[in-house]
Design an enzyme around this catalytic site. Structure first.
Site, PDB file in Angstrom:
ATOM      1  N   CYS A  53      -0.777  -7.150  -5.488  1.00 43.00           N
ATOM      2  CA  CYS A  53       0.380  -7.799  -4.837  1.00 43.00           C
ATOM      3  C   CYS A  53       0.355  -9.319  -4.968  1.00 43.00           C
ATOM      4  O   CYS A  53       1.375  -9.978  -4.770  1.00 43.00           O
ATOM      5  CB  CYS A  53       0.455  -7.399  -3.371  1.00 43.00           C
ATOM      6  SG  CYS A  53       0.719  -5.641  -3.148  1.00 43.00           S
ATOM      7  N   HIS A  61       5.344 -12.759   0.046  1.00 40.73           N
ATOM      8  CA  HIS A  61       5.208 -11.378  -0.431  1.00 40.73           C
ATOM      9  C   HIS A  61       5.678 -10.473   0.710  1.00 40.73           C
ATOM     10  O   HIS A  61       5.395 -10.727   1.876  1.00 40.73           O
ATOM     11  CB  HIS A  61       3.752 -11.092  -0.784  1.00 40.73           C
ATOM     12  CG  HIS A  61       3.463  -9.634  -0.992  1.00 40.73           C
ATOM     13  ND1 HIS A  61       4.231  -8.844  -1.825  1.00 40.73           N
ATOM     14  CD2 HIS A  61       2.502  -8.812  -0.462  1.00 40.73           C
ATOM     15  CE1 HIS A  61       3.745  -7.611  -1.808  1.00 40.73           C
ATOM     16  NE2 HIS A  61       2.712  -7.565  -0.978  1.00 40.73           N
ATOM     17  N   ASN A 116       7.685  -2.765  -0.078  1.00 37.77           N
ATOM     18  CA  ASN A 116       6.704  -3.617  -0.752  1.00 37.77           C
ATOM     19  C   ASN A 116       6.725  -3.291  -2.252  1.00 37.77           C
ATOM     20  O   ASN A 116       6.288  -2.218  -2.652  1.00 37.77           O
ATOM     21  CB  ASN A 116       5.326  -3.342  -0.136  1.00 37.77           C
ATOM     22  CG  ASN A 116       4.208  -4.140  -0.773  1.00 37.77           C
ATOM     23  OD1 ASN A 116       4.406  -4.789  -1.798  1.00 37.77           O
ATOM     24  ND2 ASN A 116       3.040  -4.092  -0.182  1.00 37.77           N
TER      25      ASN A 116
HETATM   26  O1  UT7 Z   1       0.806  -5.649  -0.108  1.00 42.17           O
HETATM   27  C1  UT7 Z   1      -0.567  -5.466  -0.081  1.00 42.17           C
HETATM   28  C2  UT7 Z   1      -1.133  -5.775   1.234  1.00 42.17           C
HETATM   29  N1  UT7 Z   1      -0.795  -4.725   2.163  1.00 42.17           N
HETATM   30  C3  UT7 Z   1      -0.572  -5.023   3.423  1.00 42.17           C
HETATM   31  O2  UT7 Z   1      -0.573  -6.175   3.758  1.00 42.17           O
HETATM   32  C4  UT7 Z   1      -0.385  -3.892   4.386  1.00 42.17           C
HETATM   33  C5  UT7 Z   1      -1.093  -4.234   5.672  1.00 42.17           C
HETATM   34  N2  UT7 Z   1      -1.049  -3.182   6.661  1.00 42.17           N
HETATM   35  C6  UT7 Z   1       0.090  -2.813   7.301  1.00 42.17           C
HETATM   36  O3  UT7 Z   1       1.160  -3.265   6.980  1.00 42.17           O
HETATM   37  C7  UT7 Z   1      -0.042  -1.883   8.473  1.00 42.17           C
HETATM   38  O4  UT7 Z   1      -1.398  -1.733   8.809  1.00 42.17           O
HETATM   39  C8  UT7 Z   1       0.589  -0.474   8.256  1.00 42.17           C
HETATM   40  C9  UT7 Z   1       2.088  -0.579   8.236  1.00 42.17           C
HETATM   41  C10 UT7 Z   1       0.088   0.092   6.939  1.00 42.17           C
HETATM   42  C11 UT7 Z   1       0.209   0.463   9.389  1.00 42.17           C
HETATM   43  O5  UT7 Z   1       0.577  -0.101  10.642  1.00 42.17           O
HETATM   44  P1  UT7 Z   1      -0.475  -0.179  11.839  1.00 42.17           P
HETATM   45  O6  UT7 Z   1       0.257  -0.703  13.008  1.00 42.17           O
HETATM   46  O7  UT7 Z   1      -1.666  -0.959  11.365  1.00 42.17           O
HETATM   47  O8  UT7 Z   1      -0.830   1.333  12.094  1.00 42.17           O
HETATM   48  P2  UT7 Z   1      -2.254   2.076  11.989  1.00 42.17           P
HETATM   49  O9  UT7 Z   1      -2.675   2.205  10.576  1.00 42.17           O
HETATM   50  O10 UT7 Z   1      -3.216   1.431  12.954  1.00 42.17           O
HETATM   51  O11 UT7 Z   1      -1.869   3.501  12.549  1.00 42.17           O
HETATM   52  C12 UT7 Z   1      -1.366   3.679  13.889  1.00 42.17           C
HETATM   53  C13 UT7 Z   1      -0.979   5.140  14.048  1.00 42.17           C
HETATM   54  C14 UT7 Z   1      -2.063   6.119  13.596  1.00 42.17           C
HETATM   55  O12 UT7 Z   1      -2.034   7.224  14.459  1.00 42.17           O
HETATM   56  P3  UT7 Z   1      -3.083   7.339  15.697  1.00 42.17           P
HETATM   57  O13 UT7 Z   1      -4.434   7.333  15.047  1.00 42.17           O
HETATM   58  O14 UT7 Z   1      -2.833   6.139  16.551  1.00 42.17           O
HETATM   59  O15 UT7 Z   1      -2.694   8.625  16.340  1.00 42.17           O
HETATM   60  C15 UT7 Z   1      -1.587   6.542  12.222  1.00 42.17           C
HETATM   61  O16 UT7 Z   1      -2.056   7.835  11.869  1.00 42.17           O
HETATM   62  O17 UT7 Z   1       0.178   5.428  13.239  1.00 42.17           O
HETATM   63  C16 UT7 Z   1      -0.094   6.580  12.429  1.00 42.17           C
HETATM   64  N3  UT7 Z   1       0.681   6.443  11.194  1.00 42.17           N
HETATM   65  C17 UT7 Z   1       1.946   6.872  11.078  1.00 42.17           C
HETATM   66  N4  UT7 Z   1       2.777   7.477  11.952  1.00 42.17           N
HETATM   67  C18 UT7 Z   1       4.013   7.774  11.520  1.00 42.17           C
HETATM   68  C19 UT7 Z   1       0.297   5.880  10.020  1.00 42.17           C
HETATM   69  N5  UT7 Z   1       1.301   5.952   9.139  1.00 42.17           N
HETATM   70  C20 UT7 Z   1       2.338   6.561   9.771  1.00 42.17           C
HETATM   71  C21 UT7 Z   1       3.640   6.902   9.386  1.00 42.17           C
HETATM   72  N6  UT7 Z   1       4.445   7.495  10.294  1.00 42.17           N
HETATM   73  N7  UT7 Z   1       4.131   6.626   8.142  1.00 42.17           N
END
Ligand code: UT7
Length: 323
Positions: free
Chosen positions: A114, A250, A280
């Site tokens: 990215c 980005h 993204n």
């Molecule tokens: O471009 C390259 C660089 N990439 C980035 O900068 C991405 C950086 N990361 C992010 O943008 C975020 O971490 C995400 C959008 C990927 C995820 O958001 P988050 O607030 O960090 O969520 P999380 O990974 O901590 O997950 C929270 C909950 C989990 O469930 P539990 O364990 O709390 O029950 C996940 O399993 O959300 C769940 N989850 C989803 N739920 C519904 C993860 N993906 C999904 C989904 N739909 N698509």
């Protein structure tokens, strides 16, 4: 004679097919509400089966050449920032060069995921400033849909396909009149490879593999590292972040962008965001957002623009330019 790399034109291309959050929630355990709230994404574009990264790149490049009032014979350097090349070799840049009918100069790809467009902009700027090349096509192009695990809701909802391009030209100080790429700052910390990677590749598995990410760990690194890079490029230019006209980040997550804006005291109306409609698009996201800002009249000639990105590696960086 000191030379500067000026952006003479830009172009964008998004595949026709749009995949909404609603549609995705029918195939994977997610919801429109979760995706919008956590990322700001509403929909993304997905390349057609017969559309390759080089096709997207060539469309964006043609649009950039048109906006610069140039044609293929003016270009002596083609650089494509991509993580999703058509083939293992040759470079996608070589394929794009042929598609555009460019018969002179050099062509190569840059791979910094990215952060690829920032790495490539920094590289092209140096080729032009040294006098080695005169006019370059710099393209960020991706078909990330091809390396997604469509059963992994933590990654498949985040990415989209697309391409954006700049035409850059070397000009002397008088002609440049203060415009051009001013400086850039590139970083990588390879100890963090495991946070965001693809679990396949030529040498490791002889297969393509799929994107794997510890999203919340990447998220925790993002605001700090991106802000540090932005502060560094403006300090090198002896200005403050708040002196800029436009912030073109980005587009990984709206919450990351808002976090950076808050940390650096920028105004929300200085930010160009395209994430809602594109997701993204990795190395393509910065030129796509920049073109959106130019096309709707926000970014004008002479404006001070700050670009930043972070991605797999981890890599991160920023660049400062006068449009
Ligand atoms: O471009 C390259 C660089 N990439 C980035 O900068 C991405 C950086 N990361 C992010 O943008 C975020 O971490 C995400 C959008 C990927 C995820 O958001 P988050 O607030 O960090 O969520 P999380 O990974 O901590 O997950 C929270 C909950 C989990 O469930 P539990 O364990 O709390 O029950 C996940 O399993 O959300 C769940 N989850 C989803 N739920 C519904 C993860 N993906 C999904 C989904 N739909 N698509």
């Amino acid at each position: 004679m000191s030379l500067t790399a000026i952006v003479r034109g830009c172009g964008a291309y998004l595949p026709e097919n749009v995949l909404t959050n609603e549609e995705l929630s029918k195939t994977v355990d997610t919801s429109d509400a979760w995706i919008r709230e956590r990322t700001g994404i509403k929909e993304r574009h997905i390349a057609a089966k017969d559309e390759k990264t080089s096709d997207l790149a060539a469309h964006a490049a043609r649009a950039a050449l048109k906006s610069a009032g140039m044609d293929a014979s003016d270009i002596d350097l083609v650089v494509v920032a991509t993580t999703t090349p058509d083939l293992t070799f040759p470079s996608t840049a070589a394929i794009v060069q042929a598609k555009l009918g460019i018969e002179q100069g050099a062509a190569f790809d840059i791979q910094a995921v990215c952060t690829g467009f920032i790495y490539a902009l920094s590289t092209v700027e140096k080729f032009l400033a040294s006098g080695q090349n005169k006019r370059a096509l710099l393209i960020g192009a991706e078909t990330f849909s091809r390396i997604l695990d469509w059963t992994d809701r933590a990654t498949c909802v985040l990415f989209g396909d697309g391409a954006g391009a700049f035409v850059l030209e070397a000009q002397d100080e008088t002609a440049a009149a203060g415009r051009g790429v001013m400086n850039s700052y590139l970083r990588c910390d390879g100890r963090l490879v495991d946070l965001l990677y693809v679990d396949g590749g030529v040498s490791a598995t002889q297969s393509t593999g799929h994107v794997r990410m510890e999203g919340n760990k990447v998220f925790r690194e993002a605001v700090i590292r991106i802000s540090e890079a932005m502060e560094r490029v403006v300090a090198d230019a002896c200005i403050k972040v708040t002196d800029i006209d436009w912030f073109v980040p980005h587009q990984a997550n709206e919450r990351i962008i808002k976090g950076v804006v808050k940390k650096l005291d920028l105004r929300p109306d200085q930010v160009i965001t395209t994430i809602a409609g594109q997701g993204n698009t990795s190395a393509a996201s910065i030129p796509l957002a920049y073109c959106a800002g130019v096309d709707d009249g926000r970014i004008k000639q002479g404006d001070l623009v700050l670009l930043e990105a972070m991605g797999g590696g981890l890599t991160w960086g920023a660049a400062l330019m006068r449009a």
